[in-house]
Design a protein around this motif. Sequence first.
Motif, PDB file in Angstrom:
ATOM      1  N   UNK A   1      -2.301   3.441   0.269  1.00  0.00           N
ATOM      2  CA  UNK A   1      -1.365   2.392  -0.127  1.00  0.00           C
ATOM      3  C   UNK A   1      -0.883   1.572   1.059  1.00  0.00           C
ATOM      4  N   UNK A   2      -0.634   2.252   2.206  1.00  0.00           N
ATOM      5  CA  UNK A   2      -0.098   1.525   3.361  1.00  0.00           C
ATOM      6  C   UNK A   2      -1.112   0.586   4.007  1.00  0.00           C
ATOM      7  N   UNK A   3      -2.360   0.615   3.561  1.00  0.00           N
ATOM      8  CA  UNK A   3      -3.386  -0.288   4.078  1.00  0.00           C
ATOM      9  C   UNK A   3      -3.765  -1.388   3.093  1.00  0.00           C
ATOM     10  N   UNK A   4      -3.200  -1.355   1.907  1.00  0.00           N
ATOM     11  CA  UNK A   4      -3.520  -2.380   0.909  1.00  0.00           C
ATOM     12  C   UNK A   4      -3.047  -3.744   1.406  1.00  0.00           C
ATOM     13  N   UNK A   5      -3.888  -4.756   1.244  1.00  0.00           N
ATOM     14  CA  UNK A   5      -3.464  -6.103   1.622  1.00  0.00           C
ATOM     15  C   UNK A   5      -2.215  -6.521   0.843  1.00  0.00           C
ATOM     16  N   UNK A   6      -1.186  -6.908   1.549  1.00  0.00           N
ATOM     17  CA  UNK A   6       0.092  -7.293   0.932  1.00  0.00           C
ATOM     18  C   UNK A   6       0.688  -6.167   0.094  1.00  0.00           C
ATOM     19  N   UNK A   7       0.277  -4.930   0.369  1.00  0.00           N
ATOM     20  CA  UNK A   7       0.814  -3.780  -0.342  1.00  0.00           C
ATOM     21  C   UNK A   7       0.360  -3.650  -1.781  1.00  0.00           C
ATOM     22  N   UNK A   8      -0.681  -4.421  -2.169  1.00  0.00           N
ATOM     23  CA  UNK A   8      -1.153  -4.402  -3.555  1.00  0.00           C
ATOM     24  C   UNK A   8      -2.675  -4.335  -3.616  1.00  0.00           C
ATOM     25  N   UNK A   9      -3.154  -3.903  -4.761  1.00  0.00           N
ATOM     26  CA  UNK A   9      -4.600  -3.900  -4.997  1.00  0.00           C
ATOM     27  C   UNK A   9      -5.056  -5.354  -5.168  1.00  0.00           C
ATOM     28  N   UNK A  10      -6.086  -5.784  -4.433  1.00  0.00           N
ATOM     29  CA  UNK A  10      -6.545  -7.169  -4.573  1.00  0.00           C
ATOM     30  C   UNK A  10      -7.164  -7.415  -5.948  1.00  0.00           C
ATOM     31  N   UNK A  11      -7.135  -8.653  -6.360  1.00  0.00           N
ATOM     32  CA  UNK A  11      -7.682  -9.023  -7.668  1.00  0.00           C
ATOM     33  C   UNK A  11      -9.207  -8.975  -7.658  1.00  0.00           C
ATOM     34  N   UNK A  12      -9.831  -9.475  -6.590  1.00  0.00           N
ATOM     35  CA  UNK A  12     -11.291  -9.589  -6.569  1.00  0.00           C
ATOM     36  C   UNK A  12     -11.968  -8.502  -5.745  1.00  0.00           C
ATOM     37  N   UNK A  13     -11.913  -8.619  -4.429  1.00  0.00           N
ATOM     38  CA  UNK A  13     -12.621  -7.678  -3.567  1.00  0.00           C
ATOM     39  C   UNK A  13     -11.738  -7.288  -2.396  1.00  0.00           C
ATOM     40  N   UNK A  14     -12.134  -6.202  -1.744  1.00  0.00           N
ATOM     41  CA  UNK A  14     -11.437  -5.773  -0.543  1.00  0.00           C
ATOM     42  C   UNK A  14     -12.104  -6.414   0.674  1.00  0.00           C
ATOM     43  N   UNK A  15     -11.289  -6.910   1.583  1.00  0.00           N
ATOM     44  CA  UNK A  15     -11.820  -7.395   2.859  1.00  0.00           C
ATOM     45  C   UNK A  15     -11.578  -6.343   3.942  1.00  0.00           C
ATOM     46  N   UNK A  16     -10.963  -5.225   3.564  1.00  0.00           N
ATOM     47  CA  UNK A  16     -10.756  -4.106   4.482  1.00  0.00           C
ATOM     48  C   UNK A  16     -11.705  -2.983   4.088  1.00  0.00           C
ATOM     49  N   UNK A  17     -11.925  -2.087   5.014  1.00  0.00           N
ATOM     50  CA  UNK A  17     -12.787  -0.947   4.734  1.00  0.00           C
ATOM     51  C   UNK A  17     -12.009   0.089   3.923  1.00  0.00           C
ATOM     52  N   UNK A  18     -12.702   0.856   3.101  1.00  0.00           N
ATOM     53  CA  UNK A  18     -12.016   1.960   2.431  1.00  0.00           C
ATOM     54  C   UNK A  18     -11.749   3.086   3.429  1.00  0.00           C
ATOM     55  N   UNK A  19     -10.815   3.957   3.112  1.00  0.00           N
ATOM     56  CA  UNK A  19     -10.561   5.141   3.931  1.00  0.00           C
ATOM     57  C   UNK A  19     -11.580   6.230   3.633  1.00  0.00           C
ATOM     58  N   UNK A  20     -12.154   6.176   2.454  1.00  0.00           N
ATOM     59  CA  UNK A  20     -13.180   7.130   2.033  1.00  0.00           C
ATOM     60  C   UNK A  20     -14.178   6.395   1.155  1.00  0.00           C
ATOM     61  N   UNK A  21     -15.458   6.667   1.361  1.00  0.00           N
ATOM     62  CA  UNK A  21     -16.502   6.154   0.483  1.00  0.00           C
ATOM     63  C   UNK A  21     -17.397   7.317   0.083  1.00  0.00           C
ATOM     64  N   UNK A  22     -17.594   7.483  -1.220  1.00  0.00           N
ATOM     65  CA  UNK A  22     -18.503   8.495  -1.733  1.00  0.00           C
ATOM     66  C   UNK A  22     -19.733   7.811  -2.293  1.00  0.00           C
ATOM     67  N   UNK A  23     -20.890   8.228  -1.850  1.00  0.00           N
ATOM     68  CA  UNK A  23     -22.151   7.658  -2.317  1.00  0.00           C
ATOM     69  C   UNK A  23     -22.919   8.719  -3.072  1.00  0.00           C
TER      70      UNK A  23
END
Length: 150
Positions: free
Chosen positions: A89-111
Amino acid sequence: MNVLSSRRMTADEFERLPDTKGFELIDGRVKDKGGSALASHLGGELSYHLWTWARSSGQGAVFGPDCPYRCFPARPDTVRKPSVSFVRWDRMPDGRIPIDSFSIRPDFAGLVVPPQDSAVELQVRLADYRVALIPLVWVVHSIARAVTEY
């Protein structure tokens, strides 16, 4: 991962397409992520457990297989979609989930790797995630039912 068209497009054009479910944009080319029933099931299991932890800890939000990430500065026309991801949550742009896409990296990615994915495709994806500095990546090999942590 199959290239669907030789026509190149920008990440903005890709996001304006009516339906990009199951597709990624790699260096301006739309590619099918591939999949299988087994990989989908394992991705759902991973999402469920990660969501349960995230909900009880209150530390962040979990995103499914069609959440786009544009976090590759040297490759602006690359949009990756991990099988499951997590952002604090503390890394969300403007403290919120973006509407379209993230321009930041995730903290975890599962493939979750479907049976038809090649080792080369996996290594290219992992190289992208390393360059983006994703701190924790799990690769779930669907056939072997094994997990590798990076």
